[in-house]
Design an enzyme around this catalytic site. Structure first.
Site, mmCIF file in Angstrom:
data_model
loop_
_atom_site.group_PDB
_atom_site.id
_atom_site.type_symbol
_atom_site.label_atom_id
_atom_site.label_comp_id
_atom_site.label_asym_id
_atom_site.label_seq_id
_atom_site.Cartn_x
_atom_site.Cartn_y
_atom_site.Cartn_z
ATOM 1 N N ASN A 32 -28.293 53.561 -3.069
ATOM 2 C CA ASN A 32 -28.906 52.918 -2.559
ATOM 3 C C ASN A 32 -27.475 52.096 -2.486
ATOM 4 O O ASN A 32 -27.574 51.196 -1.000
ATOM 5 C CB ASN A 32 -30.417 52.314 -3.283
ATOM 6 C CG ASN A 32 -31.240 53.157 -2.828
ATOM 7 O OD1 ASN A 32 -31.453 53.987 -1.950
ATOM 8 N ND2 ASN A 32 -31.881 53.371 -3.353
ATOM 9 N N PHE B 81 -26.518 56.542 8.247
ATOM 10 C CA PHE B 81 -25.841 55.214 8.164
ATOM 11 C C PHE B 81 -25.118 54.718 8.857
ATOM 12 O O PHE B 81 -23.973 52.980 8.024
ATOM 13 C CB PHE B 81 -26.774 55.033 6.486
ATOM 14 C CG PHE B 81 -27.586 56.132 6.052
ATOM 15 C CD1 PHE B 81 -28.746 54.765 5.433
ATOM 16 C CD2 PHE B 81 -27.797 56.686 5.744
ATOM 17 C CE1 PHE B 81 -29.858 55.159 4.203
ATOM 18 C CE2 PHE B 81 -28.941 57.172 4.355
ATOM 19 C CZ PHE B 81 -30.272 56.711 4.826
ATOM 20 N N ALA C 241 -25.432 50.455 13.584
ATOM 21 C CA ALA C 241 -25.081 49.012 13.987
ATOM 22 C C ALA C 241 -27.460 49.155 14.378
ATOM 23 O O ALA C 241 -27.457 49.185 14.915
ATOM 24 C CB ALA C 241 -24.481 48.404 14.710
ATOM 25 N N GLY D 105 -33.611 45.774 5.196
ATOM 26 C CA GLY D 105 -34.751 45.444 4.393
ATOM 27 C C GLY D 105 -35.097 46.679 3.874
ATOM 28 O O GLY D 105 -34.769 47.372 3.267
ATOM 29 N N CYS E 124 -36.283 49.194 -1.251
ATOM 30 C CA CYS E 124 -35.630 50.197 -1.865
ATOM 31 C C CYS E 124 -33.985 49.190 -2.172
ATOM 32 O O CYS E 124 -33.223 48.771 -2.818
ATOM 33 C CB CYS E 124 -35.374 52.034 -1.476
ATOM 34 S SG CYS E 124 -36.342 52.652 -2.416
ATOM 35 N N LYS F 3 -34.415 45.907 -3.253
ATOM 36 C CA LYS F 3 -34.087 45.679 -4.780
ATOM 37 C C LYS F 3 -33.314 46.613 -5.915
ATOM 38 O O LYS F 3 -32.820 45.202 -6.532
ATOM 39 C CB LYS F 3 -35.939 46.314 -5.193
ATOM 40 C CG LYS F 3 -36.179 46.087 -6.459
ATOM 41 C CD LYS F 3 -37.022 47.175 -6.732
ATOM 42 C CE LYS F 3 -37.273 48.789 -6.214
ATOM 43 N NZ LYS F 3 -37.114 49.947 -6.461
#
Length: 236
Positions: free
Chosen positions: A14, A55, A58, A63, A66, A69
């Site tokens: 992540n 991923f 842009a 948020g 996952c 945190k």
């Protein structure tokens, strides 16, 4: 794997994805300065199989439950064991700064002064197809706008009940057109499919101003211009 290794796999994965998002967001800022197009940059580097295309969209920052945190958990673990992960530190800081910068971007599209103006926000959740408001970029953007004296109306297909608990000053509207009526600016915050098929000409007609700030690059600039909007997007 061992329990320690499996935990690090989860956190590292992540954190790596959060890094990709933050990287392309910073490239978007650079594109705006030098006249590039971040969508073409993302497509170009995504063709490299070592990087891949995922991923690399842009936007206003990550948020959800996952990424925030797990990046913080990885930082804390690294600090506790005196093994700093400075790249992840930079990612967390850059993402926090970006969310606030998006509020300033909206204010800039309003001519630098938001006091007494109405801003309509389409989407509140951190991503589409969820009601999850945890660490959603919309929270920081709404705060920046209200601090600047604007009033905010919003519509989200699923997230308004949760959003109302966190954003009590936001007027929750019955639909996208109701949110936009009389607004001086329209902000595309979450890329719900329902927002891709809006009648932009109708939207422009019911608004008091013509600023459209597309924080997800949902629309094509030519289509928005034809509808009469002054268009601001990310990295284009």
């Amino acid at each position: 794997t061992s329990r320690r290794t499996s935990e690090l796999i989860k956190y590292a994965a992540n954190a790596f994805l959060a890094t990709k998002i933050t990287f392309i967001n910073e490239m978007a800022d650079l594109c705006e300065k030098v006249g590039g197009n971040v969508q073409d940059v993302a497509r170009g580097i995504g063709l490299d199989k070592r990087i891949g295309p995922k991923f690399l969209n842009a936007g206003p920052g990550y948020g959800g439950s996952c990424f925030p945190k797990d990046t913080l958990a990885l930082l804390k673990t690294a600090q506790d064991h005196e093994s700093p992960v400075r790249i992840v530190e930079a990612v967390v800081n850059a993402n926090d700064l970006r969310k606030r910068a998006m509020g300033r971007k909206v204010i800039g599209a309003l001519g630098g002064d938001a006091r007494g103006k109405k801003v309509a926000m389409l989407g509140l959740t951190f991503k589409p197809n969820t009601d999850d408001m945890r660490d959603a970029p919309s929270i920081a953007v709404v705060q920046a706008l209200t601090d600047a004296g604007a009033t905010v109306s919003a519509y989200d297909p699923e997230g308004m009940e949760e959003a109302a608990k966190l954003l009590p000053d936001v007027l929750m509207a019955d639909g996208p057109y109701a949110a936009a009526e009389g607004a001086h600016a329209l902000v595309m915050m979450t890329e719900w499919d329902a927002f891709r098929a809006l009648d932009l000409t109708k939207m422009a007609d019911i608004m008091a101003g013509k600023a459209l700030i597309d924080l997800r690059n949902v629309y094509q600039p030519d289509d928005v211009a034809k509808a009469g909007f002054d268009y601001t997007s990310i990295g284009r």
